[in-house]
Design an enzyme around this catalytic site. Structure first.
Site, PDB file in Angstrom:
ATOM      1  N   ASP A  44     -38.397   3.320 -23.336  1.00  0.00           N
ATOM      2  CA  ASP A  44     -37.302   4.284 -23.808  1.00  0.00           C
ATOM      3  C   ASP A  44     -37.916   4.777 -26.470  1.00  0.00           C
ATOM      4  OD1 ASP A  44     -34.411   4.887 -23.457  1.00  0.00           O
ATOM      5  OD2 ASP A  44     -34.773   5.290 -25.550  1.00  0.00           O
ATOM      6  N   THR A  80     -34.157   7.925 -29.472  1.00  0.00           N
ATOM      7  CA  THR A  80     -33.739   8.898 -29.920  1.00  0.00           C
ATOM      8  C   THR A  80     -32.232   8.285 -30.285  1.00  0.00           C
ATOM      9  OG1 THR A  80     -33.150   9.764 -28.047  1.00  0.00           O
ATOM     10  CG2 THR A  80     -35.617   9.841 -28.291  1.00  0.00           C
ATOM     11  N   TYR A 109     -32.445  23.799 -22.248  1.00  0.00           N
ATOM     12  CA  TYR A 109     -32.357  22.066 -21.132  1.00  0.00           C
ATOM     13  C   TYR A 109     -32.724  22.381 -19.372  1.00  0.00           C
ATOM     14  CZ  TYR A 109     -30.617  18.353 -18.150  1.00  0.00           C
ATOM     15  OH  TYR A 109     -30.194  17.638 -17.660  1.00  0.00           O
ATOM     16  N   ARG A 117     -20.709  28.711 -24.777  1.00  0.00           N
ATOM     17  CA  ARG A 117     -21.685  28.436 -24.825  1.00  0.00           C
ATOM     18  C   ARG A 117     -22.892  29.510 -24.343  1.00  0.00           C
ATOM     19  NH1 ARG A 117     -22.634  23.206 -21.419  1.00  0.00           N
ATOM     20  NH2 ARG A 117     -22.687  22.598 -22.721  1.00  0.00           N
ATOM     21  N   SER A 125     -31.161  15.386 -23.252  1.00  0.00           N
ATOM     22  CA  SER A 125     -30.395  15.548 -21.918  1.00  0.00           C
ATOM     23  C   SER A 125     -29.601  16.571 -22.114  1.00  0.00           C
ATOM     24  CB  SER A 125     -30.365  14.114 -21.216  1.00  0.00           C
ATOM     25  OG  SER A 125     -29.068  13.957 -22.252  1.00  0.00           O
ATOM     26  N   GLY A 141     -25.240  31.808 -22.100  1.00  0.00           N
ATOM     27  CA  GLY A 141     -25.983  31.387 -21.391  1.00  0.00           C
ATOM     28  C   GLY A 141     -24.859  30.134 -20.027  1.00  0.00           C
ATOM     29  N   LYS A 177     -36.214  21.456 -17.692  1.00  0.00           N
ATOM     30  CA  LYS A 177     -36.204  20.560 -16.773  1.00  0.00           C
ATOM     31  C   LYS A 177     -36.909  20.732 -14.782  1.00  0.00           C
ATOM     32  CE  LYS A 177     -34.313  16.863 -15.882  1.00  0.00           C
ATOM     33  NZ  LYS A 177     -34.533  15.184 -16.010  1.00  0.00           N
ATOM     34  N   THR A 208     -31.600  17.364 -12.270  1.00  0.00           N
ATOM     35  CA  THR A 208     -30.434  18.050 -12.531  1.00  0.00           C
ATOM     36  C   THR A 208     -29.996  18.885 -11.444  1.00  0.00           C
ATOM     37  OG1 THR A 208     -29.484  19.453 -13.952  1.00  0.00           O
ATOM     38  CG2 THR A 208     -31.576  19.041 -14.358  1.00  0.00           C
ATOM     39  N   ASP A 209     -28.875  19.378 -11.136  1.00  0.00           N
ATOM     40  CA  ASP A 209     -28.758  20.531 -10.897  1.00  0.00           C
ATOM     41  C   ASP A 209     -28.517  21.957 -11.368  1.00  0.00           C
ATOM     42  OD1 ASP A 209     -26.503  19.833 -12.707  1.00  0.00           O
ATOM     43  OD2 ASP A 209     -24.776  20.180 -10.704  1.00  0.00           O
ATOM     44  N   GLU A 210     -28.505  21.875 -12.519  1.00  0.00           N
ATOM     45  CA  GLU A 210     -28.819  22.459 -13.821  1.00  0.00           C
ATOM     46  C   GLU A 210     -29.634  23.357 -13.290  1.00  0.00           C
ATOM     47  OE1 GLU A 210     -27.647  22.400 -17.629  1.00  0.00           O
ATOM     48  OE2 GLU A 210     -26.092  21.154 -17.226  1.00  0.00           O
TER      49      GLU A 210
HETATM   50  P1  NAD Z   1     -29.063  10.424 -22.555  1.00  0.00           P
HETATM   51  O1  NAD Z   1     -29.822  11.935 -23.343  1.00  0.00           O
HETATM   52  O2  NAD Z   1     -28.687   9.706 -22.606  1.00  0.00           O
HETATM   53  O3  NAD Z   1     -30.476   9.002 -22.619  1.00  0.00           O
HETATM   54  C1  NAD Z   1     -31.959   9.872 -22.657  1.00  0.00           C
HETATM   55  C2  NAD Z   1     -32.969   8.827 -23.590  1.00  0.00           C
HETATM   56  O4  NAD Z   1     -33.934   9.118 -23.170  1.00  0.00           O
HETATM   57  C3  NAD Z   1     -32.239   7.888 -24.109  1.00  0.00           C
HETATM   58  O5  NAD Z   1     -32.230   6.771 -24.176  1.00  0.00           O
HETATM   59  C4  NAD Z   1     -33.237   8.042 -25.069  1.00  0.00           C
HETATM   60  O6  NAD Z   1     -34.018   7.497 -26.327  1.00  0.00           O
HETATM   61  C5  NAD Z   1     -34.878   8.416 -24.109  1.00  0.00           C
HETATM   62  N1  NAD Z   1     -35.895   9.516 -24.629  1.00  0.00           N
HETATM   63  C6  NAD Z   1     -35.149  10.881 -25.002  1.00  0.00           C
HETATM   64  N2  NAD Z   1     -36.400  11.216 -25.560  1.00  0.00           N
HETATM   65  C7  NAD Z   1     -38.078  10.326 -24.891  1.00  0.00           C
HETATM   66  C8  NAD Z   1     -39.089  10.183 -25.539  1.00  0.00           C
HETATM   67  N3  NAD Z   1     -39.767  11.301 -25.861  1.00  0.00           N
HETATM   68  N4  NAD Z   1     -39.359   9.314 -25.054  1.00  0.00           N
HETATM   69  C9  NAD Z   1     -38.853   8.022 -24.433  1.00  0.00           C
HETATM   70  N5  NAD Z   1     -37.936   7.725 -23.957  1.00  0.00           N
HETATM   71  C10 NAD Z   1     -37.019   8.994 -24.893  1.00  0.00           C
HETATM   72  O7  NAD Z   1     -29.478  10.619 -21.121  1.00  0.00           O
HETATM   73  P2  NAD Z   1     -28.871  10.754 -19.947  1.00  0.00           P
HETATM   74  O8  NAD Z   1     -27.597  11.516 -19.333  1.00  0.00           O
HETATM   75  O9  NAD Z   1     -28.951   9.369 -20.024  1.00  0.00           O
HETATM   76  O10 NAD Z   1     -29.655  11.463 -18.806  1.00  0.00           O
HETATM   77  C11 NAD Z   1     -31.195  10.671 -18.195  1.00  0.00           C
HETATM   78  C12 NAD Z   1     -31.994  11.603 -17.563  1.00  0.00           C
HETATM   79  O11 NAD Z   1     -31.178  11.914 -15.969  1.00  0.00           O
HETATM   80  C13 NAD Z   1     -32.566  13.158 -17.730  1.00  0.00           C
HETATM   81  O12 NAD Z   1     -33.782  13.419 -17.108  1.00  0.00           O
HETATM   82  C14 NAD Z   1     -31.729  14.392 -17.025  1.00  0.00           C
HETATM   83  O13 NAD Z   1     -32.267  14.778 -17.292  1.00  0.00           O
HETATM   84  C15 NAD Z   1     -31.362  13.863 -15.932  1.00  0.00           C
HETATM   85  N6  NAD Z   1     -29.195  13.758 -15.712  1.00  0.00           N
HETATM   86  C16 NAD Z   1     -28.545  13.564 -16.063  1.00  0.00           C
HETATM   87  C17 NAD Z   1     -27.119  14.062 -16.056  1.00  0.00           C
HETATM   88  C18 NAD Z   1     -25.938  13.511 -16.274  1.00  0.00           C
HETATM   89  O14 NAD Z   1     -25.412  14.290 -16.546  1.00  0.00           O
HETATM   90  N7  NAD Z   1     -25.729  12.772 -18.022  1.00  0.00           N
HETATM   91  C19 NAD Z   1     -26.609  14.591 -14.605  1.00  0.00           C
HETATM   92  C20 NAD Z   1     -27.693  14.622 -14.020  1.00  0.00           C
HETATM   93  C21 NAD Z   1     -29.664  14.394 -14.601  1.00  0.00           C
HETATM   94  O1  DAU Z   2     -25.126  18.926 -14.099  1.00  0.00           O
HETATM   95  C1  DAU Z   2     -25.270  18.020 -14.789  1.00  0.00           C
HETATM   96  C2  DAU Z   2     -26.260  18.377 -16.258  1.00  0.00           C
HETATM   97  O2  DAU Z   2     -24.930  17.873 -16.933  1.00  0.00           O
HETATM   98  C3  DAU Z   2     -27.205  17.105 -16.950  1.00  0.00           C
HETATM   99  O3  DAU Z   2     -28.145  17.928 -16.454  1.00  0.00           O
HETATM  100  C4  DAU Z   2     -26.924  17.292 -18.557  1.00  0.00           C
HETATM  101  O4  DAU Z   2     -28.440  16.378 -18.612  1.00  0.00           O
HETATM  102  C5  DAU Z   2     -25.497  16.976 -19.002  1.00  0.00           C
HETATM  103  O5  DAU Z   2     -25.601  17.094 -19.699  1.00  0.00           O
HETATM  104  C6  DAU Z   2     -24.696  17.546 -17.894  1.00  0.00           C
HETATM  105  O6  DAU Z   2     -24.068  18.983 -18.507  1.00  0.00           O
HETATM  106  P1  DAU Z   2     -22.814  19.943 -18.669  1.00  0.00           P
HETATM  107  O7  DAU Z   2     -23.655  21.017 -19.814  1.00  0.00           O
HETATM  108  O8  DAU Z   2     -22.527  20.693 -17.753  1.00  0.00           O
HETATM  109  O9  DAU Z   2     -22.484  18.884 -19.622  1.00  0.00           O
HETATM  110  P2  DAU Z   2     -21.250  19.051 -20.889  1.00  0.00           P
HETATM  111  O10 DAU Z   2     -20.756  17.247 -20.859  1.00  0.00           O
HETATM  112  O11 DAU Z   2     -22.383  19.187 -22.271  1.00  0.00           O
HETATM  113  O12 DAU Z   2     -20.960  20.413 -20.791  1.00  0.00           O
HETATM  114  C7  DAU Z   2     -19.603  19.645 -19.688  1.00  0.00           C
HETATM  115  C8  DAU Z   2     -18.925  20.951 -18.995  1.00  0.00           C
HETATM  116  O13 DAU Z   2     -17.682  21.512 -20.532  1.00  0.00           O
HETATM  117  C9  DAU Z   2     -19.676  23.070 -19.746  1.00  0.00           C
HETATM  118  O14 DAU Z   2     -18.955  24.183 -18.628  1.00  0.00           O
HETATM  119  C10 DAU Z   2     -19.274  22.502 -20.885  1.00  0.00           C
HETATM  120  C11 DAU Z   2     -17.820  22.576 -21.689  1.00  0.00           C
HETATM  121  N1  DAU Z   2     -17.894  21.751 -22.944  1.00  0.00           N
HETATM  122  C12 DAU Z   2     -19.052  21.407 -23.200  1.00  0.00           C
HETATM  123  C13 DAU Z   2     -18.201  20.563 -24.411  1.00  0.00           C
HETATM  124  C14 DAU Z   2     -18.977  19.666 -25.215  1.00  0.00           C
HETATM  125  C15 DAU Z   2     -16.687  22.303 -23.645  1.00  0.00           C
HETATM  126  O15 DAU Z   2     -16.048  23.105 -23.374  1.00  0.00           O
HETATM  127  N2  DAU Z   2     -16.126  21.329 -24.917  1.00  0.00           N
HETATM  128  C16 DAU Z   2     -17.526  20.674 -25.633  1.00  0.00           C
HETATM  129  O16 DAU Z   2     -16.986  20.746 -26.165  1.00  0.00           O
END
Ligand code: NAD
Ligand code: DAU
Length: 348
Positions: free
Chosen positions: A34, A37, A156, A287, A86, A289, A160, A131-133
């Protein structure tokens, strides 16, 4: 002893995956790579740092020479790749850093694995966490399946999607044994408070406005992070090479309904009069898009591997809120410093 490198293990989902693997599989040697960041935090995994089968390596997946040397040195048997930029909002202001980490970083890992495995793929596996995105957005009906065409809408999700394509291409072209999972929105302990649920919890604690983008009618499918870690464990061990699996919560919520539910639960937890936190709801600019709706059809992983979420949304939210209230030091630490600058720019 199997050597597994897990990338991004100091982040939100990665920390839950690392803990599960280190504790459940003492026969595996787990390396957590890791870059630490803004989103990476060793406090997330402080409890496992002295385990004998665990090693932390600070390093950047974008650094090709470093990655090649690391793989040559340790001769890993498997990669579980979670490291990524992410956050969608950050990708809108700084798309290039997403290309670097999510695309180039993934390429470096693929090349390094291909090089050390050298066509001897027996017992080897490259697991790419996505991710599903990547599927873009749904309208009012329908679900994302594993065959839904990719149509990413944010920098993003485009990064992915690109990394998913490269993983697949390395499987087709070089025979690299891979699996990919595409998961819906996670929530739970250790979630960085730039994402909706922890941001709301933090703002309610601070008595600050609760920013809702646009009309708040956007829909997400929420999954408790520990259930995602269980699914990753299962797919890592039992998934079929060259297959992808969707993972989801069967749990769709319009943002505004989720915000109101969270307000109600926080009022109860904080002993406030019902309706207090809802008064903080503030509609802010949308936001760009913004995807309208995500919802996963998780029938493939359910039927083929027997996975389904174990935690209800009610239980998961309770556990999540309790965790944030009990870990105020963690929250204070991650919201001091650069977080404030990010927050002011995003919500000015
Ligand atoms: P996060 O942002 O919490 O953590 C990302 C981690 O990656 C951090 O520890 C960061 O230090 C490390 N990192 C970032 N850039 C790096 C680099 N260049 N080299 C080495 N390490 C680096 O992310 P998360 O929410 O835990 O997501 C993890 C994975 O799951 C991602 O690939 C994301 O796309 C995927 N994902 C996330 C969600 C969600 O809801 N959070 C859903 C589906 C998939
Ligand atoms: O679907 C999986 C994805 O879910 C992951 O791949 C991403 O890493 C993760 O960040 C997440 O993406 P979203 O954009 O869906 O999550 P976020 O928490 O940023 O936003 C969730 C919803 O809430 C989205 O419709 C935007 C909205 N939102 C978000 C923030 C931060 C708000 O209305 N207000 C806010 O301040």
């Amino acid at each position: 002893m199997k050597k597994i490198i897990i990338t991004g293990g100091a982040g939100f989902i990665g920390s839950h995956v690392i803990r599960r693997f280190v504790k459940k599989y003492p026969q595996y040697q787990i390396f957590n790579l890791d870059a630490l960041t803004y989103a990476g935090n060793l406090e997330n995994i402080a409890d496992i740092q002295n385990e004998p089968n665990y090693t932390f390596i600070k390093g950047d997946i974008v650094n090709e020479d470093f990655i090649n040397e690391l793989f040559q040195k340790h001769q890993f048997d498997a990669v579980i790749h979670l490291a990524a930029e992410s956050h969608v909002d950050r990708s809108i202001t700084d798309p290039l850093s997403f290309v670097k980490t999510n695309v180039i970083g993934t390429m470096n890992l693929l090349n390094a694995a291909k090089q050390i495995w050298n066509n001897n793929f027996e017992g080897k596996r490259f697991y790419h966490v996505s991710t599903d995105e990547v599927y873009g957005t749904l309208g009012a009906t329908g679900l994302f399946t594993e065959t839904t065409p990719y149509a990413p809408n944010s920098p993003y999700s485009a990064s992915k999607a690109s990394s998913d394509h490269f993983v697949r291409a390395y499987g087709e072209t070089y025979g690299l044994p891979y699996v990919i999972t595409n998961c819906s929105n996670n929530y739970g302990p250790n979630h960085f408070p730039e994402k909706l649920i922890p941001l709301l919890i933090n703002n309610i604690i601070q008595n600050k406005p609760l920013p809702v983008y646009g009309d708040g009618k956007y829909t997400r499918d929420w999954l408790f992070v520990k259930d995602h870690a269980v699914a990753i464990d299962l797919v890592f061990h039992e998934g079929i090479n060259h297959e992808t699996y969707n993972i989801g919560g069967f749990n769709e919520w319009q943002n505004i309904d989720l915000v109101k539910l969270l307000c109600q639960k926080m009022d109860e937890k904080l002993g406030k009069v019902s309706g207090t936190s809802e008064k903080l709801i503030t509609y802010v600019k949308d936001r760009p898009g913004h995807d309208l709706r995500y919802a996963i059809d998780a029938n493939k992983i359910n039927k083929e591997l027997g996975w389904s979420p174990s935690v209800t949304f009610e239980e998961g939210l309770e556990q999540t809120i309790d965790w944030y209230l009990e870990n105020s030091e963690w929250l204070n630490n991650v919201t001091s410093g650069s977080y404030q600058k990010y927050y002011d720019n995003q919500y000015e």
